[in-house]
Design an enzyme around this catalytic site. Structure first.
Site, mmCIF file in Angstrom:
data_model
loop_
_atom_site.group_PDB
_atom_site.id
_atom_site.type_symbol
_atom_site.label_atom_id
_atom_site.label_comp_id
_atom_site.label_asym_id
_atom_site.label_seq_id
_atom_site.Cartn_x
_atom_site.Cartn_y
_atom_site.Cartn_z
ATOM 1 N NE ARG A 90 46.189 45.129 54.000
ATOM 2 C CZ ARG A 90 46.457 45.124 55.318
ATOM 3 N NH1 ARG A 90 45.488 45.079 56.198
ATOM 4 N NH2 ARG A 90 47.711 45.151 55.732
ATOM 5 C CG ASP A 103 21.609 44.156 48.258
ATOM 6 O OD1 ASP A 103 21.570 45.156 47.509
ATOM 7 O OD2 ASP A 103 22.289 43.151 47.985
ATOM 8 C CE1 TYR A 141 24.205 38.880 42.483
ATOM 9 C CE2 TYR A 141 25.752 38.250 44.209
ATOM 10 C CZ TYR A 141 25.484 38.517 42.879
ATOM 11 O OH TYR A 141 26.484 38.422 41.964
ATOM 12 C CE LYS A 196 25.790 43.677 39.933
ATOM 13 N NZ LYS A 196 25.080 43.020 41.026
HETATM 14 C C1 LIG Z 1 25.454 42.095 42.045
HETATM 15 C C2 LIG Z 1 24.771 42.093 43.340
HETATM 16 C C3 LIG Z 1 25.454 41.822 44.535
HETATM 17 C C4 LIG Z 1 26.925 41.442 44.565
HETATM 18 O O1 LIG Z 1 27.725 42.488 44.111
HETATM 19 P P1 LIG Z 1 29.185 42.294 43.463
HETATM 20 O O2 LIG Z 1 29.639 43.690 43.229
HETATM 21 O O3 LIG Z 1 29.025 41.483 42.218
HETATM 22 O O4 LIG Z 1 30.006 41.566 44.485
HETATM 23 C C5 LIG Z 1 24.750 41.886 45.717
HETATM 24 N N1 LIG Z 1 23.439 42.181 45.741
HETATM 25 C C6 LIG Z 1 22.741 42.431 44.610
HETATM 26 C C7 LIG Z 1 21.295 42.756 44.708
HETATM 27 C C8 LIG Z 1 23.376 42.401 43.375
HETATM 28 O O5 LIG Z 1 22.678 42.637 42.264
#
Ligand SMILES: *Cc1c(COP(=O)(O)O)cnc(C)c1O
Length: 351
Positions: A16, A141, A68, A166
Site C-alpha cells: 500500500r 489530464d 471529466y 483507457k
Molecule cells: C475515465 C477518465 C477519468 C477517470 O478515470 P478512471 O480510471 O475511470 O477513474 C479521468 N479523466 C478522463 C479524461 C477520463 O476519460
C-alpha cells in the site's frame, strides 16, 4: 528498513506504500513515458486526480474548461462538503485565465486537453507560463492524448495525470491511474495515496506493465484509423459537424499541430438530424459497440447526452456544446474498411 520507509534507499516494504517491486518497476516506465522525474500508480484515474486535489485543495484549485464528470463532481460537490471552495472557468483564453488567476490566486491550475466529448484544446505552454508567473502549478489530464501524442511536462506543465483504464491499459480489462511530476511533490502526494489506500494493486500493475509494451503501436493505429474516419465524417452529407483535432476544419488545428505529435483515437460528430436520429444511427452500428469508456482495442460509440453528460442542466449542456445529435466515437484497432463500412451502412439506413 528505516531508510526504505523514508525513501532514502530503494527497496520493498509494504504494497500500500507503493514499496513493491512490481509497482516500482511500472512507475519507472510511466515516468519515462511522461518525461517526468517520477510517477505514482493508482487504483484508478479518479484516485490519481483526487490525491492530487487533496494535496492542493486547501491552497486553492482553479479548473479550466470541460473536465471529466467525476473530476467536476469532486470539485463542485465533494470538496465543498469539506468546506473547500474551488474555482472553475469556462472561458479559457489567456486573458480570461490571467484575470481569474490574479483574482483567486490558486496554487493549482487544472485542465484537460483534448477534452471530452467535443475535443477542445487548451494552450498548455501558454497556460503553464501564466500559472508559473503567478505562483501556481499546472496539472494536465492527458488521458485522451496519451504520452505518445502529447507530453504536457515538455510543454511546461508540472503534473500530468491519466486514467490508465483507457489507452495505457488499452484492452478495457483493468482500472488504474497515473500521476507524474517532480519527486518532491509526488512524495507529498504519496502520503495521501498511502493513507487513503489508493495504491494500484500489484496484479493490475503487472497487467498494465504488459500493456505499455504495445502502447506506441496501438496509439499509432488509433491515430491512423481516427484520422481516416474523421476525414470520412467531415465529408459526409449526413454529418453537420465533426470534432477531431487532426482536421483542418477544427478551430484549434494550428494549436493541435504545435502541441500534439498525433491527434488520438477519439472523434465526435453532430449528425445532421435530431437526437432520435442519432439514437437510431447508433443502434444500427454492428462493428462499433454501444458502451461508455474509451481507449480500448475495440471501437465504441456513445451519445454523451446519455453518458458523460446525463442529467446535466440545459445551460451546462449548451455551454459544453452537447445535444442529442452529438455522437462520440472511440476508434479502435479494427480494419479501417470494416469501420467505415459499418458507419456507411448505418447512415444509409438512417433517415
Ligand atoms: C475515465 C477518465 C477519468 C477517470 O478515470 P478512471 O480510471 O475511470 O477513474 C479521468 N479523466 C478522463 C479524461 C477520463 O476519460
Amino acid at each position: 528498513m528505516r531508510d526504505v520507509i523514508d525513501g532514502k534507499t530503494p527497496g520493498a516494504f509494504y504494497s500500500r506504500y507503493g514499496l513493491n517491486p512490481t509497482i516500482m518497476a511500472l512507475e519507472g516506465k510511466l515516468a519515462q513515458l511522461d518525461h517526468a522525474e517520477a510517477s505514482l500508480a493508482f487504483s484508478s484515474g479518479m484516485a490519481a486526480i483526487s490525491a492530487l486535489f487533496m494535496r492542493f485543495a486547501a491552497q486553492g484549485i482553479l479548473c479550466l474548461g470541460d473536465v471529466y464528470g467525476g473530476t467536476k463532481q469532486l470539485l463542485t460537490r465533494q470538496l465543498p462538503e469539506l468546506g473547500i471552495k474551488t474555482f472553475s472557468l469556462s472561458q479559457t483564453d489567456l486573458d480570461s485565465v490571467e484575470t481569474a488567476i490574479k483574482t483567486h490566486q490558486p496554487r493549482l491550475v487544472y485542465l484537460e486537453s483534448p477534452s471530452n466529448p467535443t475535443l477542445q484544446l487548451q494552450n498548455i505552454s501558454g497556460l503553464a507560463e501564466l500559472a508559473h508567473a503567478n505562483g501556481a502549478l499546472l496539472a494536465v489530464d492527458n488521458t485522451f492524448a496519451t504520452p505518445i501524442n502529447q507530453c504536457p511536462i515538455d510543454l511546461g506543465a508540472d503534473f500530468t495525470v491519466q486514467s490508465a483504464t483507457k489507452y495505457l491499459g488499452g484492452h478495457s480489462d483493468l482500472t488504474a491511474g497515473v500521476l507524474s511530476g517532480c519527486r518532491l511533490e509526488l512524495d507529498y502526494i504519496n502520503a495521501w495515496r498511502k493513507n487513503l489506500g489508493q495504491t494500484i494493486a500489484t496484479e493490475v500493475a503487472h497487467k498494465l506493465s504488459r500493456s505499455l509494451l504495445t502502447l506506441a503501436l496501438r496509439v499509432e493505429r488509433h491515430n491512423d484509423n481516427a484520422q481516416l474516419i474523421a476525414d470520412y465524417l467531415d465529408a459526409h452529407s449526413k454529418v453537420r459537424k465533426t470534432c477531431y483535432p487532426g482536421l483542418a476544419s477544427h478551430s484549434q488545428h494550428m494549436l493541435a499541430k504545435q502541441q500534439m505529435s498525433g491527434f488520438g483515437g477519439m472523434a465526435s460528430f453532430y449528425i445532421a438530424g435530431d437526437g432520435s436520429m442519432a439514437e437510431r444511427f447508433i443502434d444500427l452500428l454492428k462493428v462499433f459497440s454501444i458502451a461508455p469508456s474509451l481507449g480500448g482495442v475495440e471501437s465504441l460509440a456513445t451519445q454523451p447526452i446519455y453518458t458523460s453528460h446525463y442529467g446535466l442542466s440545459e445551460e451546462i449542456l449548451r455551454q459544453a456544446d452537447v445535444d442529442g445529435s452529438l455522437i462520440r466515437l472511440s476508434i479502435g484497432l479494427e480494419d479501417i474498411n470494416d469501420l467505415i463500412d459499418d458507419l456507411e451502412q448505418a447512415f444509409s439506413l438512417c433517415q
